[in-house]
Design a protein around this motif. Structure first.
Motif, PDB file in Angstrom:
ATOM      1  N   ALA A  54       0.896  -1.330  -0.102  1.00 60.77           N
ATOM      2  CA  ALA A  54      -0.404  -0.402   0.153  1.00 60.77           C
ATOM      3  C   ALA A  54       0.860   1.206  -0.139  1.00 60.77           C
ATOM      4  N   ASP A  55       2.037   1.126   0.097  1.00 62.16           N
ATOM      5  CA  ASP A  55       2.718   2.399   0.177  1.00 62.16           C
ATOM      6  C   ASP A  55       3.732   2.737  -1.028  1.00 62.16           C
ATOM      7  N   PHE A  56       3.518   1.657  -1.766  1.00 65.05           N
ATOM      8  CA  PHE A  56       4.019   1.980  -3.513  1.00 65.05           C
ATOM      9  C   PHE A  56       2.396   1.475  -4.263  1.00 65.05           C
ATOM     10  N   ASN A  57       3.032   3.060  -5.511  1.00 66.95           N
ATOM     11  CA  ASN A  57       1.818   3.137  -6.104  1.00 66.95           C
ATOM     12  C   ASN A  57       2.234   1.791  -7.097  1.00 66.95           C
ATOM     13  N   TYR A  58       3.634   1.678  -7.655  1.00 67.46           N
ATOM     14  CA  TYR A  58       3.317   0.851  -8.287  1.00 67.46           C
ATOM     15  C   TYR A  58       2.971  -0.929  -8.503  1.00 67.46           C
ATOM     16  N   LEU A  59       2.862  -0.940  -6.408  1.00 68.85           N
ATOM     17  CA  LEU A  59       2.058  -1.694  -6.093  1.00 68.85           C
ATOM     18  C   LEU A  59       0.651  -2.508  -5.751  1.00 68.85           C
ATOM     19  N   SER A  60       0.439  -1.179  -5.333  1.00 71.19           N
ATOM     20  CA  SER A  60      -0.532  -0.788  -4.077  1.00 71.19           C
ATOM     21  C   SER A  60      -2.014  -1.420  -4.807  1.00 71.19           C
ATOM     22  N   THR A  61      -2.298  -2.115  -5.880  1.00 74.51           N
ATOM     23  CA  THR A  61      -3.486  -2.781  -6.236  1.00 74.51           C
ATOM     24  C   THR A  61      -3.637  -4.124  -5.805  1.00 74.51           C
ATOM     25  N   SER A  62      -2.554  -4.809  -5.574  1.00 77.40           N
ATOM     26  CA  SER A  62      -2.786  -6.514  -5.011  1.00 77.40           C
ATOM     27  C   SER A  62      -1.837  -5.994  -4.207  1.00 77.40           C
ATOM     28  N   SER A  63      -1.964  -7.826  -3.648  1.00 75.55           N
ATOM     29  CA  SER A  63      -0.740  -8.660  -2.857  1.00 75.55           C
ATOM     30  C   SER A  63      -0.225  -8.941  -3.906  1.00 75.55           C
ATOM     31  N   ALA A  64       1.492  -9.667  -2.896  1.00 73.92           N
ATOM     32  CA  ALA A  64       1.943 -10.718  -4.080  1.00 73.92           C
ATOM     33  C   ALA A  64       0.814 -11.963  -3.161  1.00 73.92           C
ATOM     34  N   GLN A  65      -0.080 -12.217  -1.830  1.00 76.02           N
ATOM     35  CA  GLN A  65      -0.567 -13.135  -2.162  1.00 76.02           C
ATOM     36  C   GLN A  65      -1.491 -13.716  -2.779  1.00 76.02           C
ATOM     37  N   GLU A  66      -2.684 -12.549  -3.979  1.00 75.72           N
ATOM     38  CA  GLU A  66      -3.112 -12.413  -4.951  1.00 75.72           C
ATOM     39  C   GLU A  66      -2.530 -13.190  -6.041  1.00 75.72           C
ATOM     40  N   HIS A  67      -1.741 -13.321  -6.771  1.00 74.00           N
ATOM     41  CA  HIS A  67      -0.863 -14.207  -7.338  1.00 74.00           C
ATOM     42  C   HIS A  67      -0.914 -14.829  -6.789  1.00 74.00           C
ATOM     43  N   GLY A  68      -0.552 -15.218  -5.662  1.00 75.89           N
ATOM     44  CA  GLY A  68      -0.367 -17.225  -5.432  1.00 75.89           C
ATOM     45  C   GLY A  68       1.249 -17.260  -5.735  1.00 75.89           C
ATOM     46  N   PHE A  69       1.473 -16.913  -5.320  1.00 80.12           N
ATOM     47  CA  PHE A  69       3.106 -16.568  -4.608  1.00 80.12           C
ATOM     48  C   PHE A  69       3.691 -16.235  -3.568  1.00 80.12           C
ATOM     49  N   ASP A  70       4.508 -16.646  -3.121  1.00 84.66           N
ATOM     50  CA  ASP A  70       5.357 -17.251  -2.248  1.00 84.66           C
ATOM     51  C   ASP A  70       6.350 -15.979  -2.262  1.00 84.66           C
ATOM     52  N   SER A  71       6.319 -14.854  -1.720  1.00 82.03           N
ATOM     53  CA  SER A  71       7.943 -13.676  -2.135  1.00 82.03           C
ATOM     54  C   SER A  71       7.962 -14.577  -1.142  1.00 82.03           C
ATOM     55  N   GLY A  72       8.244 -14.356   0.384  1.00 81.74           N
ATOM     56  CA  GLY A  72       9.849 -15.143   1.367  1.00 81.74           C
ATOM     57  C   GLY A  72      10.386 -15.972   0.767  1.00 81.74           C
TER      58      GLY A  72
END
Length: 100
Positions: free
Chosen positions: A33-51
């Protein structure tokens, strides 16, 4: 699509110790939410584990010799890109006329 930004999601999921070394003021405690490039979704919504993918990315970069100071330079460059995405521009008005 937005999957091309996965390195940014990974960066946000990096361990806090690493984030402190990269950019403490901007990464520690930050979310998509702090970055415009990413604020519309999260990594989990795309089904991958960013960690988990963060670890794989760090290992892959190391294979290509990008480690130590070079690694931190690359990560800081990515942070700059995230910040540039937050810039907004207002039109310039001169003598009542808008200019671009």
């Amino acid at each position: 699509g937005e999957r091309t930004y996965h390195i940014f999601y990974q960066l946000l999921e990096a361990p806090n110790e690493i984030k402190k070394d990269i950019w403490e003021e901007g990464l520690v405690g930050a979310s998509t939410a702090d970055f415009n490039y990413l604020s519309t979704s999260s990594a989990q919504e795309h089904g991958f584990d960013s960690g988990e993918e963060w670890i794989e990315t760090v290992d892959a970069l190391s294979t290509f010799g990008i480690k130590g100071d070079a690694f931190f330079d690359v990560m800081r460059s990515l942070c700059i890109i995230l910040q540039l995405g937050n810039l907004t521009f207002e039109p310039e008005v001169v003598y009542g006329e808008e200019r671009s």
